[in-house]
Design a protein around this motif. Structure first.
Motif, PDB file in Angstrom:
ATOM      1  N   ALA A 131       0.478  -0.714   0.189  1.00  0.00           N
ATOM      2  CA  ALA A 131      -0.220  -0.180   0.183  1.00  0.00           C
ATOM      3  C   ALA A 131       1.040   1.441  -0.092  1.00  0.00           C
ATOM      4  CB  ALA A 131      -1.006  -0.039   1.056  1.00  0.00           C
ATOM      5  N   VAL A 132       1.803   1.360   0.837  1.00  0.00           N
ATOM      6  CA  VAL A 132       3.203   2.330   0.499  1.00  0.00           C
ATOM      7  C   VAL A 132       4.081   2.487  -0.633  1.00  0.00           C
ATOM      8  CG1 VAL A 132       4.719   3.357   2.218  1.00  0.00           C
ATOM      9  CG2 VAL A 132       3.250   2.184   3.300  1.00  0.00           C
ATOM     10  N   HIS A 133       4.420   1.550  -1.252  1.00  0.00           N
ATOM     11  CA  HIS A 133       4.449   1.718  -2.171  1.00  0.00           C
ATOM     12  C   HIS A 133       3.557   2.423  -3.497  1.00  0.00           C
ATOM     13  CE1 HIS A 133       7.104   0.719  -5.407  1.00  0.00           C
ATOM     14  NE2 HIS A 133       6.166  -0.412  -6.166  1.00  0.00           N
ATOM     15  N   GLU A 134       2.663   1.854  -3.512  1.00  0.00           N
ATOM     16  CA  GLU A 134       1.412   2.675  -4.765  1.00  0.00           C
ATOM     17  C   GLU A 134       1.107   3.751  -3.831  1.00  0.00           C
ATOM     18  OE1 GLU A 134      -0.874   2.504  -7.509  1.00  0.00           O
ATOM     19  OE2 GLU A 134      -0.107   1.241  -7.070  1.00  0.00           O
ATOM     20  N   LEU A 135       1.305   4.620  -2.841  1.00  0.00           N
ATOM     21  CA  LEU A 135       0.500   6.109  -2.464  1.00  0.00           C
ATOM     22  C   LEU A 135       1.836   6.791  -2.654  1.00  0.00           C
ATOM     23  CD1 LEU A 135      -0.513   5.455   1.332  1.00  0.00           C
ATOM     24  CD2 LEU A 135      -1.513   5.690  -0.731  1.00  0.00           C
ATOM     25  N   GLU A 136       3.633   6.133  -2.979  1.00  0.00           N
ATOM     26  CA  GLU A 136       4.516   6.651  -2.929  1.00  0.00           C
ATOM     27  C   GLU A 136       4.605   6.788  -4.658  1.00  0.00           C
ATOM     28  OE1 GLU A 136       7.240   4.282  -1.452  1.00  0.00           O
ATOM     29  OE2 GLU A 136       7.681   6.364   1.058  1.00  0.00           O
ATOM     30  N   ARG A 137       3.307   6.101  -5.312  1.00  0.00           N
ATOM     31  CA  ARG A 137       4.084   6.295  -6.743  1.00  0.00           C
ATOM     32  C   ARG A 137       3.884   8.296  -7.366  1.00  0.00           C
ATOM     33  NH1 ARG A 137      -0.697   3.938 -10.074  1.00  0.00           N
ATOM     34  NH2 ARG A 137      -1.919   5.481  -9.128  1.00  0.00           N
ATOM     35  N   TYR A 138       4.687   7.815  -7.908  1.00  0.00           N
ATOM     36  CA  TYR A 138       5.119   9.367  -9.474  1.00  0.00           C
ATOM     37  C   TYR A 138       6.185  10.650  -7.807  1.00  0.00           C
ATOM     38  CZ  TYR A 138       1.248   7.593 -12.337  1.00  0.00           C
ATOM     39  OH  TYR A 138       1.299   6.011 -13.127  1.00  0.00           O
ATOM     40  N   LEU A 139       6.295  10.411  -6.780  1.00  0.00           N
ATOM     41  CA  LEU A 139       6.309  11.489  -6.001  1.00  0.00           C
ATOM     42  C   LEU A 139       7.765  11.362  -6.248  1.00  0.00           C
ATOM     43  CD1 LEU A 139       5.216  10.516  -2.654  1.00  0.00           C
ATOM     44  CD2 LEU A 139       4.576  12.422  -4.244  1.00  0.00           C
ATOM     45  N   SER A 140       9.428   9.838  -6.745  1.00  0.00           N
ATOM     46  CA  SER A 140      10.010  10.375  -6.840  1.00  0.00           C
ATOM     47  C   SER A 140      10.702  11.264  -9.018  1.00  0.00           C
ATOM     48  CB  SER A 140      10.798   8.866  -7.293  1.00  0.00           C
ATOM     49  OG  SER A 140      10.123   7.938  -8.431  1.00  0.00           O
ATOM     50  N   ALA A 141       9.724  11.260  -9.311  1.00  0.00           N
ATOM     51  CA  ALA A 141       9.933  11.874 -10.610  1.00  0.00           C
ATOM     52  C   ALA A 141       9.518  13.347 -10.063  1.00  0.00           C
ATOM     53  CB  ALA A 141       8.081  10.996 -11.511  1.00  0.00           C
ATOM     54  N   LEU A 142       8.633  13.626  -8.931  1.00  0.00           N
ATOM     55  CA  LEU A 142       8.282  15.054  -8.904  1.00  0.00           C
ATOM     56  C   LEU A 142       9.246  15.582  -7.866  1.00  0.00           C
ATOM     57  CD1 LEU A 142       5.988  17.390  -8.958  1.00  0.00           C
ATOM     58  CD2 LEU A 142       5.427  16.386  -6.395  1.00  0.00           C
ATOM     59  N   GLY A 143       9.814  15.023  -7.050  1.00  0.00           N
ATOM     60  CA  GLY A 143      11.501  15.021  -7.137  1.00  0.00           C
ATOM     61  C   GLY A 143      12.271  15.354  -7.801  1.00  0.00           C
ATOM     62  N   SER A 144      12.231  14.549  -8.861  1.00  0.00           N
ATOM     63  CA  SER A 144      12.964  14.928  -9.848  1.00  0.00           C
ATOM     64  C   SER A 144      13.232  16.146 -10.733  1.00  0.00           C
ATOM     65  CB  SER A 144      13.593  12.869 -10.606  1.00  0.00           C
ATOM     66  OG  SER A 144      13.960  12.692  -9.687  1.00  0.00           O
TER      67      SER A 144
END
Length: 209
Positions: free
Chosen positions: A103-116
């Motif tokens: 569930a947490v993995h799904e919640l973190e989706r796209y956050l790394s792209a936004l941080g990049s």
């Protein structure tokens, strides 16, 4: 707006692409990380009340799993208790933890792209600044003469790209940190919900033994 893009020169196009991607990611995460979709306020109490009367039917567990992210985590524990009536505490905790990690993995989706994007936008703006300065110094002739139009163009490229890079990076970074904090809060809520359901499932397992 089009005149600003023209004045900024070609280095602004990667920044425009970053701005579009950042806006799309922010809107998607704002819609996906709503409380009603992750941890509905009354769901846990309803599941606890239902579990006090016994393990629910499989179709009820399936509906619970499809209801929300919290429903997925609670359904994982319920399903394990149904499939293994004598399951111990370690087995139940493992079921909850596996569902929680997913569930947490799904919640973190796209956050790394936004941080990049938040990290890359200032660098792209700096790149545009360097290009503008190159054009600025390139407009100087060896004999000492200068082209005012070329100088103005080089300065505009440098300043517009710097400003545009910061204008993208600042809100992207703020939303990235906001979403990260929200995911951490949701992860804590999921863990606390599993801890509240665990004793009831252990009680049913003890009765089955």
């Amino acid at each position: 707006m089009f005149s600003i893009i023209q004045a900024a020169g070609w280095p602004i196009w990667p920044l425009l692409l970053c701005s579009v991607l950042a806006m799309a990611l922010i809107i998607e995460r704002l819609m996906s990380l709503r409380t009603a979709r992750i941890v509905p306020p009354k769901l846990l109490d309803e599941v606890l009340q239902l579990a006090r009367g016994g393990l629910p039917a499989p179709d009820v567990v399936q509906k619970l799993q499809e209801h929300s992210v919290l429903g997925e985590v609670l359904a994982a524990g319920l399903r394990s208790a149904m499939q293994q009536p004598r399951i111990d505490e370690g087995g139940l905790r493992q079921s909850f933890e596996s569902a929680g990690r997913a569930a947490v993995h799904e919640l973190e989706r796209y956050l790394s792209a936004l941080g990049s994007i938040a990290s890359a936008a200032p660098l792209l703006g700096l790149f545009g600044t360097v290009v503008g300065m190159i054009e600025l110094f390139g407009s100087q002739t060896p004999g000492g003469g200068s082209n005012p139009q070329q100088i103005a163009h080089g300065i505009s490229v440098a300043l517009y790209n710097t400003a545009f890079g910061l204008a993208i990076a600042i809100p992207a970074l703020l939303f990235y940190r906001h979403f990260r904090r929200r995911v951490e809060d949701y992860a804590m809520a999921l863990e606390q919900a599993a801890e509240r359901l665990l004793p009831l499932l252990l009680h049913h397992a003890a009765r089955a033994a």
